[in-house]
Design an enzyme around this catalytic site. Structure first.
Site, PDB file in Angstrom:
ATOM      1  N   LYS A   1      37.526  45.359  40.209  1.00  0.00           N
ATOM      2  CA  LYS A   1      39.097  45.365  40.806  1.00  0.00           C
ATOM      3  C   LYS A   1      39.919  44.634  39.664  1.00  0.00           C
ATOM      4  O   LYS A   1      40.773  45.163  39.237  1.00  0.00           O
ATOM      5  CB  LYS A   1      39.242  44.397  42.090  1.00  0.00           C
ATOM      6  CG  LYS A   1      40.339  43.817  42.445  1.00  0.00           C
ATOM      7  CD  LYS A   1      40.235  43.152  43.868  1.00  0.00           C
ATOM      8  CE  LYS A   1      40.346  41.788  43.767  1.00  0.00           C
ATOM      9  NZ  LYS A   1      41.383  40.999  42.994  1.00  0.00           N
ATOM     10  N   ASN A   2      39.209  43.660  39.026  1.00  0.00           N
ATOM     11  CA  ASN A   2      40.059  42.889  38.157  1.00  0.00           C
ATOM     12  C   ASN A   2      40.364  43.459  36.866  1.00  0.00           C
ATOM     13  O   ASN A   2      40.984  43.089  35.868  1.00  0.00           O
ATOM     14  CB  ASN A   2      39.726  41.449  37.945  1.00  0.00           C
ATOM     15  CG  ASN A   2      39.906  40.643  39.437  1.00  0.00           C
ATOM     16  OD1 ASN A   2      40.668  41.129  40.147  1.00  0.00           O
ATOM     17  ND2 ASN A   2      39.191  39.610  39.400  1.00  0.00           N
TER      18      ASN A   2
ATOM     19  N   CYS B   1      46.463  36.619  47.535  1.00  0.00           N
ATOM     20  CA  CYS B   1      45.486  35.827  48.305  1.00  0.00           C
ATOM     21  C   CYS B   1      46.379  34.491  48.365  1.00  0.00           C
ATOM     22  O   CYS B   1      46.898  33.867  47.680  1.00  0.00           O
ATOM     23  CB  CYS B   1      44.274  35.557  48.104  1.00  0.00           C
ATOM     24  SG  CYS B   1      42.993  36.865  48.416  1.00  0.00           S
TER      25      CYS B   1
ATOM     26  N   ARG C   1      50.190  29.351  43.175  1.00  0.00           N
ATOM     27  CA  ARG C   1      49.630  30.303  41.769  1.00  0.00           C
ATOM     28  C   ARG C   1      51.017  30.381  41.031  1.00  0.00           C
ATOM     29  O   ARG C   1      51.537  31.484  41.069  1.00  0.00           O
ATOM     30  CB  ARG C   1      49.222  31.713  42.300  1.00  0.00           C
ATOM     31  CG  ARG C   1      47.838  31.109  43.165  1.00  0.00           C
ATOM     32  CD  ARG C   1      47.248  32.710  43.472  1.00  0.00           C
ATOM     33  NE  ARG C   1      46.307  33.226  42.439  1.00  0.00           N
ATOM     34  CZ  ARG C   1      45.817  34.109  42.843  1.00  0.00           C
ATOM     35  NH1 ARG C   1      45.328  34.884  44.009  1.00  0.00           N
ATOM     36  NH2 ARG C   1      44.888  34.791  41.772  1.00  0.00           N
TER      37      ARG C   1
ATOM     38  N   ILE D   1      53.437  30.983  37.750  1.00  0.00           N
ATOM     39  CA  ILE D   1      53.437  31.989  36.722  1.00  0.00           C
ATOM     40  C   ILE D   1      54.000  31.269  35.495  1.00  0.00           C
ATOM     41  O   ILE D   1      54.512  32.494  34.684  1.00  0.00           O
ATOM     42  CB  ILE D   1      53.941  33.402  37.110  1.00  0.00           C
ATOM     43  CG1 ILE D   1      55.207  33.176  37.559  1.00  0.00           C
ATOM     44  CG2 ILE D   1      52.764  34.039  37.944  1.00  0.00           C
ATOM     45  CD1 ILE D   1      55.661  34.761  37.701  1.00  0.00           C
TER      46      ILE D   1
ATOM     47  N   LEU E   1      52.873  29.928  32.949  1.00  0.00           N
ATOM     48  CA  LEU E   1      52.317  30.500  31.466  1.00  0.00           C
ATOM     49  C   LEU E   1      52.824  31.837  30.984  1.00  0.00           C
ATOM     50  O   LEU E   1      52.974  32.070  29.965  1.00  0.00           O
ATOM     51  CB  LEU E   1      50.870  30.405  31.739  1.00  0.00           C
ATOM     52  CG  LEU E   1      50.303  28.962  31.772  1.00  0.00           C
ATOM     53  CD1 LEU E   1      48.718  29.096  32.204  1.00  0.00           C
ATOM     54  CD2 LEU E   1      50.550  28.065  30.677  1.00  0.00           C
TER      55      LEU E   1
ATOM     56  N   ASP F   1      36.078  33.301  42.106  1.00  0.00           N
ATOM     57  CA  ASP F   1      35.964  34.599  42.805  1.00  0.00           C
ATOM     58  C   ASP F   1      34.530  34.612  43.419  1.00  0.00           C
ATOM     59  O   ASP F   1      34.130  35.390  44.457  1.00  0.00           O
ATOM     60  CB  ASP F   1      36.170  35.780  42.103  1.00  0.00           C
ATOM     61  CG  ASP F   1      37.682  35.922  42.112  1.00  0.00           C
ATOM     62  OD1 ASP F   1      38.267  34.982  42.256  1.00  0.00           O
ATOM     63  OD2 ASP F   1      38.115  36.905  41.184  1.00  0.00           O
TER      64      ASP F   1
ATOM     65  N   ARG G   1      40.887  44.442  50.356  1.00  0.00           N
ATOM     66  CA  ARG G   1      41.584  44.348  49.145  1.00  0.00           C
ATOM     67  C   ARG G   1      40.466  44.741  47.880  1.00  0.00           C
ATOM     68  O   ARG G   1      40.970  44.979  46.911  1.00  0.00           O
ATOM     69  CB  ARG G   1      42.327  43.245  49.086  1.00  0.00           C
ATOM     70  CG  ARG G   1      43.466  43.061  49.961  1.00  0.00           C
ATOM     71  CD  ARG G   1      44.337  41.612  49.701  1.00  0.00           C
ATOM     72  NE  ARG G   1      44.140  41.430  48.153  1.00  0.00           N
ATOM     73  CZ  ARG G   1      44.119  40.421  47.500  1.00  0.00           C
ATOM     74  NH1 ARG G   1      43.961  39.397  48.324  1.00  0.00           N
ATOM     75  NH2 ARG G   1      44.295  40.278  46.237  1.00  0.00           N
TER      76      ARG G   1
HETATM   77  C1  UD1 Z   1      42.671  36.260  38.011  1.00  0.00           C
HETATM   78  C2  UD1 Z   1      41.816  37.141  39.028  1.00  0.00           C
HETATM   79  C3  UD1 Z   1      41.402  36.263  40.148  1.00  0.00           C
HETATM   80  C4  UD1 Z   1      40.343  35.168  39.626  1.00  0.00           C
HETATM   81  C5  UD1 Z   1      41.351  34.267  38.677  1.00  0.00           C
HETATM   82  C6  UD1 Z   1      40.353  33.187  38.135  1.00  0.00           C
HETATM   83  C7  UD1 Z   1      42.843  39.316  38.592  1.00  0.00           C
HETATM   84  C8  UD1 Z   1      43.696  40.519  39.128  1.00  0.00           C
HETATM   85  N1  UD1 Z   1      42.712  38.362  39.366  1.00  0.00           N
HETATM   86  O1  UD1 Z   1      43.729  35.913  38.539  1.00  0.00           O
HETATM   87  O2  UD1 Z   1      40.529  37.063  40.850  1.00  0.00           O
HETATM   88  O3  UD1 Z   1      40.310  34.296  40.610  1.00  0.00           O
HETATM   89  O4  UD1 Z   1      41.830  35.345  37.650  1.00  0.00           O
HETATM   90  O5  UD1 Z   1      39.264  33.691  37.348  1.00  0.00           O
HETATM   91  O6  UD1 Z   1      42.332  39.514  37.437  1.00  0.00           O
HETATM   92  N2  UD1 Z   1      48.197  29.070  36.222  1.00  0.00           N
HETATM   93  C9  UD1 Z   1      49.338  28.498  35.989  1.00  0.00           C
HETATM   94  N3  UD1 Z   1      50.080  29.099  35.290  1.00  0.00           N
HETATM   95  C10 UD1 Z   1      50.074  30.423  35.191  1.00  0.00           C
HETATM   96  C11 UD1 Z   1      49.060  31.035  35.354  1.00  0.00           C
HETATM   97  C12 UD1 Z   1      48.156  30.683  36.095  1.00  0.00           C
HETATM   98  O7  UD1 Z   1      49.252  27.193  36.588  1.00  0.00           O
HETATM   99  O8  UD1 Z   1      51.229  30.829  34.632  1.00  0.00           O
HETATM  100  C13 UD1 Z   1      46.981  28.673  37.042  1.00  0.00           C
HETATM  101  C14 UD1 Z   1      46.669  29.163  38.236  1.00  0.00           C
HETATM  102  O9  UD1 Z   1      47.405  28.481  39.482  1.00  0.00           O
HETATM  103  C15 UD1 Z   1      45.236  28.768  38.679  1.00  0.00           C
HETATM  104  C16 UD1 Z   1      44.438  29.011  37.321  1.00  0.00           C
HETATM  105  O10 UD1 Z   1      45.691  28.971  36.201  1.00  0.00           O
HETATM  106  O11 UD1 Z   1      45.031  27.464  38.943  1.00  0.00           O
HETATM  107  C17 UD1 Z   1      43.904  30.286  36.970  1.00  0.00           C
HETATM  108  O12 UD1 Z   1      44.880  31.467  36.987  1.00  0.00           O
HETATM  109  P1  UD1 Z   1      44.654  32.682  36.453  1.00  0.00           P
HETATM  110  O13 UD1 Z   1      43.421  32.764  35.421  1.00  0.00           O
HETATM  111  O14 UD1 Z   1      46.199  33.167  35.704  1.00  0.00           O
HETATM  112  O15 UD1 Z   1      44.300  33.638  37.693  1.00  0.00           O
HETATM  113  P2  UD1 Z   1      44.875  35.306  37.922  1.00  0.00           P
HETATM  114  O16 UD1 Z   1      45.205  36.051  36.617  1.00  0.00           O
HETATM  115  O17 UD1 Z   1      46.142  34.799  38.961  1.00  0.00           O
END
Ligand code: UD1
Length: 418
Positions: free
Chosen positions: A22-23, A116, A121, A123, A125, A305, A397
């Site tokens: 999926k990811n 989820c 969460r 964004i 970064l 996950d 999902r």
């Molecule tokens: C991806 C995966 C998800 C997995 C996660 C962590 C996909 C589609 N989803 O999610 O299944 O659980 O990696 O392995 O690939 N964060 C910030 N600011 C940002 C971005 C992230 O603070 O701009 C924080 C998030 O809140 C969280 C951590 O970083 O605490 C990890 O997030 P991230 O690695 O970005 O996960 P996703 O890409 O959302």
């Protein structure tokens, strides 16, 4: 609304074919609009997140067809750079569209992403990295408005190795002028898969899988036919299921090194595990001891996950365990449901304290998120008696054919419409 009716206590035996990840697949959907030529993503799993990404591309004006399990994207006639809130609220991965839309149209407007309900969460970064590449960003009325002239390669340092932010940078920088270097990049195997996909389109990306990724911008990208990597989280879920129920299960398509942190923990539980090429075989007596401590970490650490699933396993083991969730707040929302099944588990902040009860009992429980839902299914498979797992929309999902794959291993599980 569907539910699973599960009669617990069956041992699991056999081989499970693992679906494409999926990811890995979701960012490929986003990447497919980087060219006007046809892109074929092979063996896309029948999960609702993939359907949702397909719908997002259609909203942009792309033609997306499912030919068996292959997805053919023809974005020649795509003209829109706007993604409505209806779809972005369904799926956090819609945020990847920012990078691709900016490369393709030099502007993007997307509603704040959903996904989820596992805590805040942000964004930030993603957005600060895009700004470094020359994107102007305004946030207004629940929408993020982005625009840019020529994207320009630059050095980007991520304060945290965010998977999504790393992938978004790749998508935005792939045709930027000059070279982009991402330091502190996420090292997840799915990022290597995105690199391979982009390079197969004619991109020049290197270093994925390490914490420094280099992207030399290219002028054009062409169509591609690509088979994504297999799903290490799905494989891990089946291995944990076998550990909990007892039996012997082989998962195919996933390299042990991609889930070595899980294999290490399952051996600690008392399971026997052999790996060869892309096959992993696990043997379990079903009578296991708790892990003392597990902390979720970015790759190659223990994956968040699989946190819910390993927690469910520990609840039915002997001894005590401490599970620390470092990535997402509120990723223990499934715990009250496990308690209905007799689990002795307390959550304080980001830590769950478990006293293993040896065996859980059946109950009616509600799946509130994707991995929490999978954990409840595992708990029910290993429990004594019958369980109803309600609301399968979250499980759908991320898992295709879950009940058929489990049935083939000998589980007693039925999907019932209510
Ligand atoms: C991806 C995966 C998800 C997995 C996660 C962590 C996909 C589609 N989803 O999610 O299944 O659980 O990696 O392995 O690939 N964060 C910030 N600011 C940002 C971005 C992230 O603070 O701009 C924080 C998030 O809140 C969280 C951590 O970083 O605490 C990890 O997030 P991230 O690695 O970005 O996960 P996703 O890409 O959302």
């Amino acid at each position: 609304m569907d539910k699973y009716v599960i009669e617990g206590g069956r041992r699991l035996y056999g081989t499970v074919p693992i679906a494409s990840a999926k990811n890995a697949v979701l960012p490929l959907f986003a990447a497919s609009i980087l060219t006007e030529e046809k892109v074929i993503i092979k063996e896309v799993p029948a999960i609702s997140d993939a359907l949702c990404m397909a719908q997002i591309l259609r909203e942009l004006g792309a033609d997306v067809r499912f030919c068996g399990s292959d997805v053919v994207v023809d974005s020649q006639n795509a003209t829109s750079h706007v993604i409505s809130s209806v779809l972005t609220k369904e799926l956090r991965s819609s945020v990847f569209m920012l990078g691709s839309l900016l490369t393709r149209f030099h502007r993007a407007r997307i509603a704040y992403p959903g996904g989820c309900d596992i805590g805040l969460r942000p964004i930030d970064l993603h957005l600060s990295a895009l700004k470094r590449l020359g994107v102007v960003i305004r946030e207004r009325g629940g929408y993020i408005h982005c625009s840019c002239g020529t994207l320009r390669g630059t050095d980007i340092l991520l304060d945290f190795p965010s998977v999504g932010a790393t992938e978004n940078i790749l998508l935005a920088a792939v045709k930027a002028e000059g070279v982009t270097t991402v330091s502190g990049a996420a090292k997840e195997p799915e990022i290597i898969d995105l690199q391979n996909f982009l390079n197969a389109m004619g991109a020049r990306v290197s270093g994925a899988g390490t914490d420094v990724i280099t992207i030399e911008g290219v002028k054009t990208l062409h169509g591609v036919e690509y088979l994504p990597m297999k799903d290490r989280i799905e494989a891990g879920t089946f291995l944990i299921a076998c550990a909990a129920c007892g039996g012997e299960v082989e998962v195919c398509g996933v390299k042990g090194e991609n889930i070595s942190s899980l294999l290490h923990k399952l051996r600690e539980n008392g399971c026997k595990i052999h790996t060869k090429n892309d096959k992993i075989v696990l043997e379990s007596t079903g009578r296991l001891r708790c892990n003392r401590r597990i902390e979720t970490m970015p790759f190659p650490g223990f994956p968040t996950d699989l946190q819910a699933q390993i927690t469910a396993l520990n609840c039915g083991c002997e001894g005590g365990a401490l599970i620390v969730e470092n990535l997402f707040e509120t990723r223990f929302k499934y715990v009250p449901e496990l308690q209905k099944m007799g689990a002795d588990i307390q959550v304080k902040g980001k830590t769950a304290f478990i006293r293993g009860v040896g065996r859980l009992h059946g109950a009616t429980v509600v799946a509130g998120d994707l991995r929490g839902g999978a954990a409840l299914v595992l708990a029910a498979l290993a429990a004594e008696g019958v369980s109803d797992v309600l609301d399968l929309s979250h499980v759908d999902r991320g898992y295709a054919d879950l009940q058929d794959k489990l049935k083939n291993l000998g589980a007693e599980i039925r999907r019932v419409r209510i």
